[in-house]
Design an enzyme around this catalytic site. Structure first.
Site: not given
Length: 395
Positions: A227, A249-250, A299, A339
């Protein structure tokens, strides 16, 4: 307009918690305009607080002040000046030219988030009360900071709960002076930040100190950054001598900015690989291929915005941490974060511990991490402690 709190429900206000839910308010007849100021009264009629009102949200009132004082432009000026002074004392500018200037409830300004990116402020309004006072706040910010350019990023889902539509665009200043992406400096490193389309207000400023710390631990390690977004952790790892970094990451756009960040920092491109794809699927693929790493960084985005989402989020957190433990070499480091406001620190640690158990490995926590100091947490508002991080060593 006065709102009377039901008997027994005033306890949270007496503890100075700034939220009042609809179920805590006694019935009333007169309509109240969205964002307008109301007085919250105890069952005996005594003054408790002064707040903004939302006719739609389950959080029906958000406290501006627990003192009987006017809510006007000068009130907000005092709050903003106090927030600016806190950041001055933190001396964040010695580490970065970008930081959070106003952090909502923890700066006694519910619904307002303001991030400073050098000579641009990015403002986010998330509640009926902040929307009501937004223009006044923008004027005060220009007057008190001297910064003429304010870009609005009020495009978060929580606005829907307040009956507000998403808004983005120039709030103050000239379009020509708000070029995006801009360049942000952090611990001597450069990062390109897309203020218009990037996550949050463009960059994860709350992870500043954690990026620096994780980078220090990355020397001579093969690092997997999951991520990764625009590569904050990856850039710090490369700058600190990581042997290799694989960033996943996407978002192709985020990875493009990551590659740009590597170039503008003159970091060794041959030590870095970007990979676009779904992290969950790729971690399983790496497991099946018997790949391994010396450091893995997790993350992920917010899996649980509220406690109602905690159960589903817990499964997702466990899955990625379990896979990470399987991919870590002996003595490897896992830097894992949440988060999600709906997952507190104790629950997050239990999830990671359960993941290690199911992975059949021993692990030790060597550091607890949290959000940077310019994202303060009021003692009366524990919900403000949303970012949790663990640095674990695999035994």
């Amino acid at each position: 307009m006065n709102l009377t709190i039901k008997p027994g429900r005033e306890k949270s206000l007496l503890r100075r918690h700034p939220w009042v839910f609809a179920s805590a308010i006694q019935p009333f007849d007169s309509p109240i305009a969205s964002g307008s100021t109301v007085d919250l009264l105890a069952p005996n009629g005594s003054f408790l607080a002064r707040a903004s009102y939302s006719p739609i949200s389950q959080i029906r009132a958000r406290v501006w002040t627990f003192i009987d004082e006017p809510i006007d432009k000068e009130f907000f000026r005092r709050k903003i000046k106090a927030a600016i002074e806190v950041r001055r004392r933190l001396q964040v500018e010695g580490r970065s030219d970008s930081y959070r200037l106003i952090h909502s409830e923890s700066d006694n300004l519910p619904g307002f988030v303001v991030d400073q990116y050098k000579d641009v402020l990015v403002l986010q309004s998330t509640t009926a009360g902040s929307e009501f006072w937004k223009d006044s706040i923008a004027d005060i910010l220009v007057e008190e900071t001297g910064i003429q350019n304010i870009y609005e990023r009020s495009d978060v889902d929580v606005r829907e709960l307040e009956g507000l539509k998403p808004i983005t665009g120039i709030l103050r200043g000239a379009i020509s002076s708000l070029q995006s992406p801009i360049t942000n400096y952090e611990y001597g490193l450069k990062f390109r930040v897309d203020l218009e389309h990037g996550h949050k207000t463009g960059f994860y400023l709350d992870q500043r100190e954690n990026r620096h710390r994780v980078g220090e631990l990355a020397k001579d390690r093969d690092v997997l950054n999951c991520f990764c977004y625009t590569g904050g952790f990856s850039i710090h790892a490369l700058a600190n001598g990581a042997k290799s970094v694989l960033s996943v990451d996407s978002s192709a756009d985020a990875l493009a900015l990551l590659e740009e960040n590597i170039a503008i920092n003159s970091l060794p491109a041959d030590k870095h690989t970007s990979l676009e794809g779904d992290v969950f699927q790729l971690l399983r693929k790496f497991r099946d291929e018997n790949r391994s790493f010396d450091m893995i960084i997790l993350d992920p985005p917010k899996f649980a915005p509220t406690a109602a989402h905690a159960e589903k989020a817990s499964r997702a957190y466990k899955d990625i941490n379990l896979l990470a433990f399987k991919l870590l070499r002996h003595g490897g480091i896992l830097a894992t974060f949440s988060c999600s406001g709906g997952v507190d620190a104790a629950l997050f640690q239990k999830i990671v511990a359960s993941a290690a158990l199911d992975a059949g490995t021993e692990a030790t926590i060597i550091e607890h991490l949290s959000q940077a100091g310019d994202h303060p947490v009021s003692l009366h508002f524990p919900e403000g402690a949303y970012l949790k991080g663990l640095i674990c060593v695999k035994g």
